[in-house]
Design a protein around this motif. Structure first.
Motif, mmCIF file in Angstrom:
data_model
loop_
_atom_site.group_PDB
_atom_site.id
_atom_site.type_symbol
_atom_site.label_atom_id
_atom_site.label_comp_id
_atom_site.label_asym_id
_atom_site.label_seq_id
_atom_site.Cartn_x
_atom_site.Cartn_y
_atom_site.Cartn_z
ATOM 1 N N TYR A 1 4.869 -39.212 -22.345
ATOM 2 C CA TYR A 1 3.730 -39.647 -23.086
ATOM 3 C C TYR A 1 2.649 -38.891 -22.992
ATOM 4 O O TYR A 1 2.332 -38.102 -21.974
ATOM 5 C CB TYR A 1 3.373 -41.114 -22.835
ATOM 6 N N ARG B 1 11.239 -45.168 -18.603
ATOM 7 C CA ARG B 1 11.333 -45.354 -20.186
ATOM 8 C C ARG B 1 12.623 -45.988 -20.459
ATOM 9 O O ARG B 1 13.681 -45.524 -19.875
ATOM 10 C CB ARG B 1 10.827 -44.225 -20.891
ATOM 11 N N LEU C 1 0.904 -36.056 -16.985
ATOM 12 C CA LEU C 1 2.412 -35.741 -16.883
ATOM 13 C C LEU C 1 2.445 -35.166 -15.694
ATOM 14 O O LEU C 1 2.143 -33.872 -15.819
ATOM 15 C CB LEU C 1 3.184 -35.721 -17.862
ATOM 16 N N TYR D 1 3.123 -39.559 -13.066
ATOM 17 C CA TYR D 1 1.863 -39.411 -13.857
ATOM 18 C C TYR D 1 0.872 -39.300 -12.553
ATOM 19 O O TYR D 1 0.782 -40.323 -11.731
ATOM 20 C CB TYR D 1 1.434 -40.541 -14.838
ATOM 21 N N GLN E 1 -3.598 -39.637 -12.220
ATOM 22 C CA GLN E 1 -4.644 -40.287 -12.506
ATOM 23 C C GLN E 1 -5.784 -39.865 -11.626
ATOM 24 O O GLN E 1 -5.987 -40.397 -10.847
ATOM 25 C CB GLN E 1 -4.917 -41.639 -12.972
ATOM 26 N N TYR F 1 15.181 -42.949 -17.897
ATOM 27 C CA TYR F 1 14.151 -41.750 -17.984
ATOM 28 C C TYR F 1 13.133 -42.066 -17.158
ATOM 29 O O TYR F 1 12.253 -42.962 -17.370
ATOM 30 C CB TYR F 1 13.704 -41.574 -19.372
ATOM 31 N N THR G 1 9.327 -48.428 -24.673
ATOM 32 C CA THR G 1 8.613 -49.108 -23.519
ATOM 33 C C THR G 1 8.723 -47.988 -22.511
ATOM 34 O O THR G 1 9.684 -47.536 -21.986
ATOM 35 C CB THR G 1 9.244 -50.308 -23.293
ATOM 36 N N LEU G 2 7.419 -47.804 -22.011
ATOM 37 C CA LEU G 2 7.210 -46.988 -20.647
ATOM 38 C C LEU G 2 6.446 -48.115 -19.683
ATOM 39 O O LEU G 2 5.482 -48.425 -19.862
ATOM 40 C CB LEU G 2 6.356 -45.781 -20.717
ATOM 41 N N THR G 3 7.374 -48.364 -18.574
ATOM 42 C CA THR G 3 7.077 -49.250 -17.906
ATOM 43 C C THR G 3 6.519 -48.616 -16.507
ATOM 44 O O THR G 3 7.106 -47.891 -15.786
ATOM 45 C CB THR G 3 8.009 -50.350 -17.529
ATOM 46 N N PHE G 4 5.122 -48.989 -16.161
ATOM 47 C CA PHE G 4 4.539 -48.037 -14.778
ATOM 48 C C PHE G 4 4.875 -49.095 -13.664
ATOM 49 O O PHE G 4 4.624 -50.400 -13.715
ATOM 50 C CB PHE G 4 3.067 -47.999 -15.046
ATOM 51 N N GLY G 5 4.657 -48.308 -12.589
ATOM 52 C CA GLY G 5 4.335 -49.302 -11.333
ATOM 53 C C GLY G 5 2.828 -49.287 -10.916
ATOM 54 O O GLY G 5 2.141 -49.050 -12.111
ATOM 55 N N LYS G 6 2.502 -50.007 -10.227
ATOM 56 C CA LYS G 6 1.144 -50.379 -10.070
ATOM 57 C C LYS G 6 0.169 -49.381 -9.393
ATOM 58 O O LYS G 6 -0.869 -49.347 -9.136
ATOM 59 C CB LYS G 6 1.121 -51.789 -9.074
ATOM 60 N N GLU H 1 -4.711 -41.195 -8.052
ATOM 61 C CA GLU H 1 -3.968 -42.376 -8.048
ATOM 62 C C GLU H 1 -2.611 -41.718 -9.017
ATOM 63 O O GLU H 1 -2.557 -40.975 -9.884
ATOM 64 C CB GLU H 1 -4.441 -43.446 -8.878
ATOM 65 N N GLY I 1 -2.061 -52.128 -12.557
ATOM 66 C CA GLY I 1 -1.284 -51.119 -13.173
ATOM 67 C C GLY I 1 -1.728 -50.857 -14.793
ATOM 68 O O GLY I 1 -2.607 -51.542 -15.061
ATOM 69 N N PHE J 1 1.146 -42.489 -10.676
ATOM 70 C CA PHE J 1 2.039 -43.803 -11.054
ATOM 71 C C PHE J 1 3.460 -43.394 -11.200
ATOM 72 O O PHE J 1 3.695 -42.173 -11.963
ATOM 73 C CB PHE J 1 1.389 -44.034 -12.562
ATOM 74 N N TYR K 1 -2.189 -49.357 -24.084
ATOM 75 C CA TYR K 1 -2.015 -49.884 -22.818
ATOM 76 C C TYR K 1 -3.527 -50.465 -22.347
ATOM 77 O O TYR K 1 -4.411 -49.722 -22.638
ATOM 78 C CB TYR K 1 -1.475 -48.915 -21.583
ATOM 79 N N LEU L 1 -4.255 -40.050 -17.905
ATOM 80 C CA LEU L 1 -3.071 -39.742 -17.062
ATOM 81 C C LEU L 1 -2.450 -38.556 -17.487
ATOM 82 O O LEU L 1 -2.277 -38.280 -18.659
ATOM 83 C CB LEU L 1 -2.022 -41.014 -17.332
ATOM 84 N N PHE M 1 9.339 -40.931 -14.894
ATOM 85 C CA PHE M 1 8.299 -39.914 -14.956
ATOM 86 C C PHE M 1 7.323 -40.318 -13.751
ATOM 87 O O PHE M 1 7.146 -41.172 -13.275
ATOM 88 C CB PHE M 1 7.604 -40.369 -16.314
#
Lengths: 113, 113
Positions: free
Chosen positions: B102, A94, A46, A36, A38, A32, A100-105, A88, B42, A90, B35, A44, A34
């Motif tokens: 989210y 998920r 969506l 985002y 910012q 999944y 857990t939603l894991t983000f890139g940097k 920025e 990130g 991101f 977070y 953030l 996404f």
């Protein structure tokens, strides 16, 4: 464990030019995905999401993204950038258990006049 | 208006002085998460909760505590803050299920001196 790579830390685009922000993910099952955005000093927001179906998804503010399973990519695009798009961005993945939603940097987009 | 509300927005505190950052959502979401955002790193997940009384560690849980006694609230507790916890903190909530993104709060900028 899943991971997200955004190869570009900064990108500068002229106003009116097209934009593509790269995102590569690592996840064993159907991801999944996404994007985002910012803005400075903000939370953030969506932009768009992919979880199944059509691999080209449309989002808010004129953004779209294409899911390419063979390349493990989910790149964000916009045909014509506006100065207000400077922010920025991101990419995130998920897991199927939704825990857990894991983000890139992140990629910082600068828009030049 | 559907939203995630964090308080305070800004906080300066001294090392070792216990503090709590509150988070509340009005969307009846099962899932909530904290977070922290640091330059170049990130967003990294601290803790998450799949429902009332169900919490689990994220990627960087050391030095933090959480509780989920009510569905709408998910406070973040720093029992003995240290300078390396100076960061921008975001609370987020989501429905549990395929395709849900989210919703993020506006953030809490914490400085520990």
């Amino acid at each position: 464990a899943q991971s997200v790579t955004q190869p570009d830390i900064h990108i500068t685009v002229s106003e009116g030019a097209s934009l593509e922000l790269r995102c590569n993910y690592s996840y064993g099952a159907t991801p999944y995905l996404f994007w985002y955005v910012q803005s400075p000093g903000q939370g953030l927001q969506l932009l768009l999401k992919y979880f199944s179906g059509d691999t080209l998804v449309q989002g808010i503010k004129g953004f779209e993204a294409e899911f390419k399973r063979s390349q493990s990519s989910f790149n964000l695009r916009k045909p014509s950038v506006h100065w207000s798009d400077a922010a920025e961005y991101f990419c995130a993945v998920r897991n199927s258990g939704y825990s857990t939603l894991t983000f890139g940097k992140g990629t910082m987009l600068l828009v030049s006049p | 208006e559907a939203q995630v509300t964090q308080n305070p927005r800004y906080l300066i505190t001294v090392t070792g002085k216990k503090l709590t950052v509150t988070c509340s959502q009005n969307m009846n979401h099962e899932y909530m998460s904290w977070y922290r955002q640091d330059p170049g790193l990130g967003l990294r997940q601290i803790y998450y909760s799949m429902n009332v009384e169900v919490t689990d560690k994220g990627d960087v849980p050391e030095g933090y505590k959480v509780s989920r006694k009510e569905k709408r609230n998910f406070p973040l507790i720093l029992e003995s803050p240290s300078p390396n916890q100076t960061s921008l903190y975001f609370c987020a909530s989501s429905a549990v299920g395929q395709g849900y993104g989210y919703t993020f709060g506006s953030g809490t900028r914490l400085t520990v001196v």
